[in-house]
Design an enzyme around this catalytic site. Structure first.
Site, PDB file in Angstrom:
ATOM      1  N   GLU A  91      51.890  37.897  46.901  1.00  0.00           N
ATOM      2  CA  GLU A  91      52.503  38.906  46.022  1.00  0.00           C
ATOM      3  C   GLU A  91      54.013  38.694  45.946  1.00  0.00           C
ATOM      4  O   GLU A  91      54.582  37.833  46.629  1.00  0.00           O
ATOM      5  CB  GLU A  91      52.140  40.299  46.546  1.00  0.00           C
ATOM      6  CG  GLU A  91      50.629  40.509  46.489  1.00  0.00           C
ATOM      7  CD  GLU A  91      50.172  41.889  46.912  1.00  0.00           C
ATOM      8  OE1 GLU A  91      50.978  42.654  47.495  1.00  0.00           O
ATOM      9  OE2 GLU A  91      48.981  42.191  46.652  1.00  0.00           O
ATOM     10  N   GLU A 131      42.236  33.041  44.308  1.00  0.00           N
ATOM     11  CA  GLU A 131      41.400  32.070  43.595  1.00  0.00           C
ATOM     12  C   GLU A 131      42.260  31.071  42.833  1.00  0.00           C
ATOM     13  O   GLU A 131      41.981  29.877  42.812  1.00  0.00           O
ATOM     14  CB  GLU A 131      40.472  32.781  42.611  1.00  0.00           C
ATOM     15  CG  GLU A 131      39.442  33.682  43.263  1.00  0.00           C
ATOM     16  CD  GLU A 131      39.915  35.109  43.450  1.00  0.00           C
ATOM     17  OE1 GLU A 131      41.124  35.331  43.687  1.00  0.00           O
ATOM     18  OE2 GLU A 131      39.065  36.009  43.356  1.00  0.00           O
ATOM     19  N   CYS A 188      41.651  35.207  36.796  1.00  0.00           N
ATOM     20  CA  CYS A 188      41.084  34.135  37.632  1.00  0.00           C
ATOM     21  C   CYS A 188      39.803  33.583  37.021  1.00  0.00           C
ATOM     22  O   CYS A 188      39.549  32.379  37.095  1.00  0.00           O
ATOM     23  CB  CYS A 188      40.845  34.633  39.051  1.00  0.00           C
ATOM     24  SG  CYS A 188      42.383  34.838  39.968  1.00  0.00           S
TER      25      CYS A 188
END
Ligand code: THU
Length: 141
Positions: A50, A61, A95
């Site tokens: 993050e 992912e 993703c």
């Protein structure tokens, strides 16, 4: 499931949970690890990272896919996602799109630290995907 698939999942689980412990998720406190299996049996791991500028964060992912492509892998059979969530969680929409670029037939497994498990195909999760083949222009009239 075949014993071979079971063995494959054991290695993927180990890699995904190990990556999860390295997740940098001070804002959501939702740690995720992902392990991507390529067609040659190589495993690439990623975790969510993050950022204080929240939109700059990236999911586990996509981190795993970045590591794989950087190492020269292009064809994948399975991704395993590991979390500490109450229920197994599927990959987010971004993703799914990122994964389908290289692996339209990907198997997606999601596991929790408490033993929960769910399985999908990427086609289940992203039907009618926008894929590279669709970029072709129609011939001039
Ligand atoms: N996240 C992942 O890394 N993978 C997922 O499959 C779902 C969400 C991350 C993004 C963000 O860092 C945190 O989990 C909460 O959404």
């Amino acid at each position: 499931m075949s014993p071979a698939a079971d063995r494959g999942d054991d290695a993927l689980r180990e890699a995904a949970f190990a990556a999860m412990t390295n997740a940098y998720a001070p804002y959501s406190e939702f740690r995720v690890g992902a392990a991507l299996l390529d067609k040659n049996g190589r495993i690439f791991a990623g975790c969510n990272v993050e950022n204080v500028s929240y939109g700059g964060g990236i999911c586990a992912e996509r981190g795993a896919m970045m590591a794989a492509v950087a190492a020269g892998a292009r064809e994948f059979t399975r991704v395993l996602v590991a979390t500490e969530a109450a229920e197994p969680t599927p990959p987010c929409g971004l993703c799914r799109q990122f994964l389908v670029e290289f692996a339209p037939d990907l198997e997606v497994v999601s596991v929790t630290a408490r033993g929960g498990e769910a399985r999908w195909t990427l086609t289940d999760l992203l039907p009618a995907a926008f894929t590279p083949a669709l970029l072709r222009r129609s011939p001039a009239p």
